[in-house]
Design an enzyme around this catalytic site. Structure first.
Site, PDB file in Angstrom:
ATOM      1  N   HIS A 121     -16.098  18.942   7.362  1.00 42.91           N
ATOM      2  CA  HIS A 121     -17.382  19.458   7.197  1.00 42.91           C
ATOM      3  C   HIS A 121     -17.290  20.296   6.126  1.00 42.91           C
ATOM      4  CE1 HIS A 121     -21.732  19.100   8.209  1.00 42.91           C
ATOM      5  NE2 HIS A 121     -21.756  19.617   7.035  1.00 42.91           N
ATOM      6  N   GLU A 166     -20.700  13.588   4.370  1.00 46.23           N
ATOM      7  CA  GLU A 166     -21.328  13.672   3.051  1.00 46.23           C
ATOM      8  C   GLU A 166     -20.366  13.823   1.916  1.00 46.23           C
ATOM      9  OE1 GLU A 166     -25.629  15.212   4.816  1.00 46.23           O
ATOM     10  OE2 GLU A 166     -24.637  16.630   3.535  1.00 46.23           O
ATOM     11  N   GLU A 350     -27.570  12.780  11.035  1.00 44.56           N
ATOM     12  CA  GLU A 350     -28.250  14.074  10.795  1.00 44.56           C
ATOM     13  C   GLU A 350     -29.733  13.714  10.075  1.00 44.56           C
ATOM     14  OE1 GLU A 350     -26.439  17.015   7.820  1.00 44.56           O
ATOM     15  OE2 GLU A 350     -24.627  16.696   8.774  1.00 44.56           O
ATOM     16  N   TRP A 396     -30.190  17.524  13.057  1.00 45.90           N
ATOM     17  CA  TRP A 396     -29.647  18.622  12.261  1.00 45.90           C
ATOM     18  C   TRP A 396     -30.688  19.775  12.322  1.00 45.90           C
ATOM     19  CZ3 TRP A 396     -24.893  20.103  11.027  1.00 45.90           C
ATOM     20  CH2 TRP A 396     -24.724  21.264  10.215  1.00 45.90           C
TER      21      TRP A 396
END
Length: 439
Positions: A121, A166, A350, A396
């Protein structure tokens, strides 16, 4: 009526998500420097030049934070394992880092929660950034070693493992738009990062499968691109934005290809022989994570370099981030994931909103966030009715935290954090969601 637990299938997982650099306190436990530490020192990169050195001090306070999830009736905790904590130089193991994640996973399990691990992340060790970071193929190879090292320690106890969180943010946002570390605006670096981050995913899956690990997936972020007007040029702008942001990653994972429009702009800058990696990138997964927050209204910008698009402000209500609230977009992407991957299960890994929350008389009232959560739960429920094998939802975030380039200014948490005292105060949205989980 708000949806409740009973409105979702048996075994549907409700959790909250966090990320290592955003909450742990990176100065603790022998973690090495990351490209976010140095990016934050650059002028104008991060609000007030803030970094994640202390953050929410989850490194020392994780047990009390996990107690909030248990007491709230949640089922799972999604967390990430910092590469720079486990391997401060990207290659050499830090025993303190492994010990911390050992304790964390045990604490999650002791509270009857399921640990959902994310390997990466965004906290790239500075030593690897010095050698080109994600523009360098060697970073993907080093990531596979990290994946094996951390999984050897905790992989037998986690419920699932996501490789990358992501990839669009890791690659395009950070190497072409320059908004995140390393802050580049370089199409050659961006094209290589767009490919190497997916190669890292494929190598990690291969390595973890070889260790006998199951429940492996990746977390993609999606943003609905819609034309700002009915003009054909704006429709084309929305389409190319969709290809770069959404389809590049989903089609690579699902079909082993990149969309033609995006590839036309990036192909001259791609690493040599990239086609040979596509089978590895598209190997079977056990699940897909969908991160979704907003939509973007796109307009053609012929005066700008390729892809010659720009986002303009839309008419819908907005969060503290300036993002439009558009629950229909989540339904849209859950159906797209179903169509691309067929029977592969999906999690909403999320979804949440930032709000300028204030603590008054010992409480935080955030009715807009409560409405946001339940409107998006309704979108998930509709997707399930439309045949999506949706297995869970992670809000999230559990805590207000370090929100990257926005420092500590934007608050996404279900739990308010006073960054001076580290005091935690569950917000009214936390209580509303917990009440729904109890019914």
């Amino acid at each position: 009526m708000h949806p409740t637990r009973k409105d979702f299938p048996q075994g549907f997982v409700f959790g909250a998500a966090t990320a290592a650099y955003q909450i742990e306190g990176h100065r603790f436990g022998g973690a090495g420097p990351t490209h976010w530490d140095s990016f934050a020192k650059g002028p104008g990169n991060v609000v007030r030049a803030e970094d994640g050195a202390t953050a929410c001090d989850h490194y020392h306070r994780y047990e009390a934070d996990l107690d909030l999830l248990r007491e709230g009736g949640f089922d799972a905790y999604r967390f990430s394992t910092s590469w720079a904590r486990v391997m401060p130089d990207g290659r050499t193991v830090n025993p303190e880092g492994l010990d911390f994640y050992d304790r964390l996973v045990d604490a999650v399990l002791e509270r009857g929660l399921k640990p959902f691990q994310t390997l990466y992340h965004w906290e790239l060790p500075s030593a690897l950034a010095d050698r080109g970071g994600w523009a360098n193929r060697d970073t993907a190879l080093a990531f596979a070693d990290f994946s094996e090292t951390i999984s050897a320690r905790i992989g037998d106890r986690v419920a699932s493992t996501a490789t990358i969180n992501e990839p669009w943010c890791v690659a395009w946002l950070s190497h072409y738009l320059g908004h995140h570390a390393p802050g580049l605006r370089d199409i050659r670096a961006a094209a290589r990062a767009m490919h190497h981050i997916l190669l890292a995913h494929g190598l990690a899956v291969e390595r973890l499968r070889g260790m006998g690990r199951e429940e492996l997936g990746i977390v993609l972020n999606f943003e609905r691109a819609m034309p700002a007007t009915e003009a054909p040029a704006d429709a084309a702008a929305a389409d190319i934005q969709d290809q770069i942001y959404n389809r590049w990653f989903l089609e690579a994972i699902a079909h082993g290809r990149y969309p033609e429009g995006a590839l036309a702009g990036l192909a001259p800058h791609m690493p040599e022989g990239w086609q040979e990696d596509m089978a590895l990138i598209s190997q079977p997964l056990d699940w897909l994570g969908v991160n979704y927050y907003t939509r973007a209204m796109m307009q053609a910008a012929p005066d700008q370099p390729w892809p010659s698009v720009t986002a303009v402000e839309g008419p819908l209500p907005k969060t503290q981030m300036g993002w439009e609230i558009h629950p229909e977009g989540l339904h849209h992407f859950l159906l797209r994931a179903r169509d691309a991957l067929g029977a592969v299960p999906v999690y909403v890994t999320e979804n949440g909103m930032a709000r300028a929350d204030t603590l008054e008389d010992g409480a935080v009232k955030d009715p807009e966030r409560t409405a946001f959560i339940f409107d998006h739960l309704d979108a998930m429920r509709r997707a399930i009715a439309d045949g999506v094998d949706l297995r869970g939802f992670f809000y999230w975030s559990l805590l207000d935290n370090y929100e990257w380039a926005f420092g500590y200014e934007k608050r996404f948490g279900l739990v308010h954090v006073d960054f001076e005292t580290q005091a935690r105060t569950p917000k009214s949205s936390f209580h509303a969601l917990c009440a729904a989980l109890a019914r």
